[in-house]
Design a protein around this motif. Structure first.
Motif, PDB file in Angstrom:
ATOM      1  N   LEU A   1     -21.238  -7.117   0.466  1.00  0.00           N
ATOM      2  CA  LEU A   1     -19.865  -7.526   0.147  1.00  0.00           C
ATOM      3  C   LEU A   1     -19.712  -7.857  -1.340  1.00  0.00           C
ATOM      4  O   LEU A   1     -18.790  -7.341  -1.983  1.00  0.00           O
ATOM      5  N   PRO A   2     -20.594  -8.669  -1.927  1.00  0.00           N
ATOM      6  CA  PRO A   2     -20.468  -8.929  -3.370  1.00  0.00           C
ATOM      7  C   PRO A   2     -20.616  -7.658  -4.217  1.00  0.00           C
ATOM      8  O   PRO A   2     -19.897  -7.488  -5.202  1.00  0.00           O
ATOM      9  N   LYS A   3     -21.543  -6.768  -3.823  1.00  0.00           N
ATOM     10  CA  LYS A   3     -21.722  -5.519  -4.566  1.00  0.00           C
ATOM     11  C   LYS A   3     -20.448  -4.688  -4.578  1.00  0.00           C
ATOM     12  O   LYS A   3     -20.175  -3.977  -5.538  1.00  0.00           O
ATOM     13  N   GLN A   4     -19.694  -4.756  -3.494  1.00  0.00           N
ATOM     14  CA  GLN A   4     -18.454  -3.985  -3.367  1.00  0.00           C
ATOM     15  C   GLN A   4     -17.249  -4.735  -3.930  1.00  0.00           C
ATOM     16  O   GLN A   4     -16.125  -4.231  -3.894  1.00  0.00           O
ATOM     17  N   GLY A   5     -17.473  -5.959  -4.419  1.00  0.00           N
ATOM     18  CA  GLY A   5     -16.374  -6.758  -4.955  1.00  0.00           C
ATOM     19  C   GLY A   5     -15.445  -7.307  -3.885  1.00  0.00           C
ATOM     20  O   GLY A   5     -14.290  -7.632  -4.162  1.00  0.00           O
TER      21      GLY A   5
ATOM     22  N   PHE B   1     -15.033 -13.350  -0.040  1.00  0.00           N
ATOM     23  CA  PHE B   1     -15.062 -14.026   1.252  1.00  0.00           C
ATOM     24  C   PHE B   1     -15.294 -15.504   1.007  1.00  0.00           C
ATOM     25  O   PHE B   1     -15.691 -15.920  -0.079  1.00  0.00           O
ATOM     26  N   ASP B   2     -15.060 -16.285   2.039  1.00  0.00           N
ATOM     27  CA  ASP B   2     -15.345 -17.711   1.946  1.00  0.00           C
ATOM     28  C   ASP B   2     -16.748 -18.009   2.466  1.00  0.00           C
ATOM     29  O   ASP B   2     -17.530 -18.644   1.784  1.00  0.00           O
ATOM     30  N   GLN B   3     -17.036 -17.532   3.687  1.00  0.00           N
ATOM     31  CA  GLN B   3     -18.337 -17.824   4.284  1.00  0.00           C
ATOM     32  C   GLN B   3     -18.869 -16.656   5.099  1.00  0.00           C
ATOM     33  O   GLN B   3     -18.105 -15.956   5.764  1.00  0.00           O
ATOM     34  N   ILE B   4     -20.176 -16.500   5.039  1.00  0.00           N
ATOM     35  CA  ILE B   4     -20.929 -15.714   6.008  1.00  0.00           C
ATOM     36  C   ILE B   4     -21.952 -16.702   6.554  1.00  0.00           C
ATOM     37  O   ILE B   4     -22.752 -17.261   5.784  1.00  0.00           O
ATOM     38  N   ILE B   5     -21.904 -16.943   7.849  1.00  0.00           N
ATOM     39  CA  ILE B   5     -22.848 -17.877   8.460  1.00  0.00           C
ATOM     40  C   ILE B   5     -23.539 -17.180   9.631  1.00  0.00           C
ATOM     41  O   ILE B   5     -22.875 -16.715  10.557  1.00  0.00           O
ATOM     42  N   MET B   6     -24.853 -17.111   9.577  1.00  0.00           N
ATOM     43  CA  MET B   6     -25.625 -16.631  10.716  1.00  0.00           C
ATOM     44  C   MET B   6     -25.774 -17.854  11.613  1.00  0.00           C
ATOM     45  O   MET B   6     -26.448 -18.822  11.251  1.00  0.00           O
ATOM     46  N   GLU B   7     -25.087 -17.819  12.755  1.00  0.00           N
ATOM     47  CA  GLU B   7     -25.021 -19.005  13.600  1.00  0.00           C
ATOM     48  C   GLU B   7     -25.964 -18.913  14.799  1.00  0.00           C
ATOM     49  O   GLU B   7     -25.808 -18.059  15.663  1.00  0.00           O
ATOM     50  N   PHE B   8     -26.944 -19.828  14.777  1.00  0.00           N
ATOM     51  CA  PHE B   8     -27.852 -20.055  15.904  1.00  0.00           C
ATOM     52  C   PHE B   8     -28.602 -18.801  16.348  1.00  0.00           C
ATOM     53  O   PHE B   8     -29.015 -18.699  17.497  1.00  0.00           O
ATOM     54  N   GLY B   9     -28.731 -17.830  15.432  1.00  0.00           N
ATOM     55  CA  GLY B   9     -29.430 -16.594  15.750  1.00  0.00           C
ATOM     56  C   GLY B   9     -28.674 -15.708  16.721  1.00  0.00           C
ATOM     57  O   GLY B   9     -29.198 -14.683  17.153  1.00  0.00           O
TER      58      GLY B   9
ATOM     59  N   TRP C   1     -12.589 -15.196   5.620  1.00  0.00           N
ATOM     60  CA  TRP C   1     -11.986 -14.679   4.393  1.00  0.00           C
ATOM     61  C   TRP C   1     -11.655 -15.817   3.438  1.00  0.00           C
ATOM     62  O   TRP C   1     -11.923 -15.737   2.241  1.00  0.00           O
ATOM     63  N   LYS C   2     -11.068 -16.872   3.970  1.00  0.00           N
ATOM     64  CA  LYS C   2     -10.714 -18.025   3.144  1.00  0.00           C
ATOM     65  C   LYS C   2     -11.078 -19.311   3.868  1.00  0.00           C
ATOM     66  O   LYS C   2     -11.179 -19.336   5.091  1.00  0.00           O
TER      67      LYS C   2
ATOM     68  N   ARG D   1      -9.494 -21.460  -0.635  1.00  0.00           N
ATOM     69  CA  ARG D   1     -10.603 -21.074  -1.520  1.00  0.00           C
ATOM     70  C   ARG D   1     -11.446 -19.966  -0.897  1.00  0.00           C
ATOM     71  O   ARG D   1     -11.493 -19.808   0.307  1.00  0.00           O
ATOM     72  N   GLN D   2     -12.127 -19.234  -1.749  1.00  0.00           N
ATOM     73  CA  GLN D   2     -13.111 -18.238  -1.340  1.00  0.00           C
ATOM     74  C   GLN D   2     -14.413 -18.589  -2.048  1.00  0.00           C
ATOM     75  O   GLN D   2     -14.665 -18.158  -3.160  1.00  0.00           O
ATOM     76  N   ARG D   3     -15.219 -19.381  -1.360  1.00  0.00           N
ATOM     77  CA  ARG D   3     -16.415 -19.977  -1.975  1.00  0.00           C
ATOM     78  C   ARG D   3     -17.621 -19.050  -2.028  1.00  0.00           C
ATOM     79  O   ARG D   3     -18.572 -19.330  -2.740  1.00  0.00           O
ATOM     80  N   GLY D   4     -17.610 -17.976  -1.258  1.00  0.00           N
ATOM     81  CA  GLY D   4     -18.754 -17.068  -1.255  1.00  0.00           C
ATOM     82  C   GLY D   4     -20.016 -17.698  -0.696  1.00  0.00           C
ATOM     83  O   GLY D   4     -21.119 -17.337  -1.093  1.00  0.00           O
TER      84      GLY D   4
END
Length: 162
Positions: free
Chosen positions: A112-116, A119-127, A134-135, A140-143
């Protein structure tokens, strides 16, 4: 029982509105999970600006476990009091034909960052699934890239995908 979809439609080529508001918990408990007009627009904007581009990068079907949550549904599932799901900014999903939730989260955290794509969050939750927002509720979009784990019965977040 409340209707879970107020007129279904294709938001993007790979997402329908009904899947963004569907909740098994809402159906089971008879809770209304219909967003207001502003939240419906957030769902549409999130889908067009993040979830569809993400789906295109994965190039595999995804299954949305959870999208919008009304306050009653959020409370019933034990969601965070200020969850991005309440505002139409987040989905939880899996993409088994791509890989494990960890593999999906790692891929998105890199691509996602490479493509510009912001996002706000990507969380891998509990496996078990990936949460992507998105926000934040405040816009805010904290990345942020995080992993959620249960430790002593409480959810703890650690930086990165682990």
């Amino acid at each position: 029982m409340f209707e879970q979809s107020n007129t279904d439609f294709a938001v993007t080529p790979n997402f329908h509105y009904s899947e963004l508001i569907h909740s098994y918990t809402a159906v089971r408990l008879g809770l209304d999970n219909t967003p207001d007009a502003a939240t419906k627009q957030h769902l549409i904007d999130s889908c067009k600006n993040l979830w569809q581009p993400m789906r295109k990068l994965l190039d595999k079907p995804i299954s949305v476990n959870c999208g919008y949550r009304s306050p009653a549904v959020n409370k019933a599932v034990g969601g965070a009091k200020n969850s991005a799901h309440l505002y139409g900014y987040a989905i939880d999903f899996v993409c088994p034909s791509f890989g494990t939730p960890k593999q999906v989260a790692q891929f998105l955290a890199t691509q996602l960052p490479k493509q510009g794509i912001k996002f706000d969050q990507i969380i891998m939750e509990f496996g078990a699934w990936v949460h992507i927002a998105w926000k934040a509720p405040d816009g805010r979009q904290r990345g942020q890239i995080l992993t959620a784990k249960k430790v002593g019965g409480k959810t703890q977040y650690v930086a990165g995908v682990q």
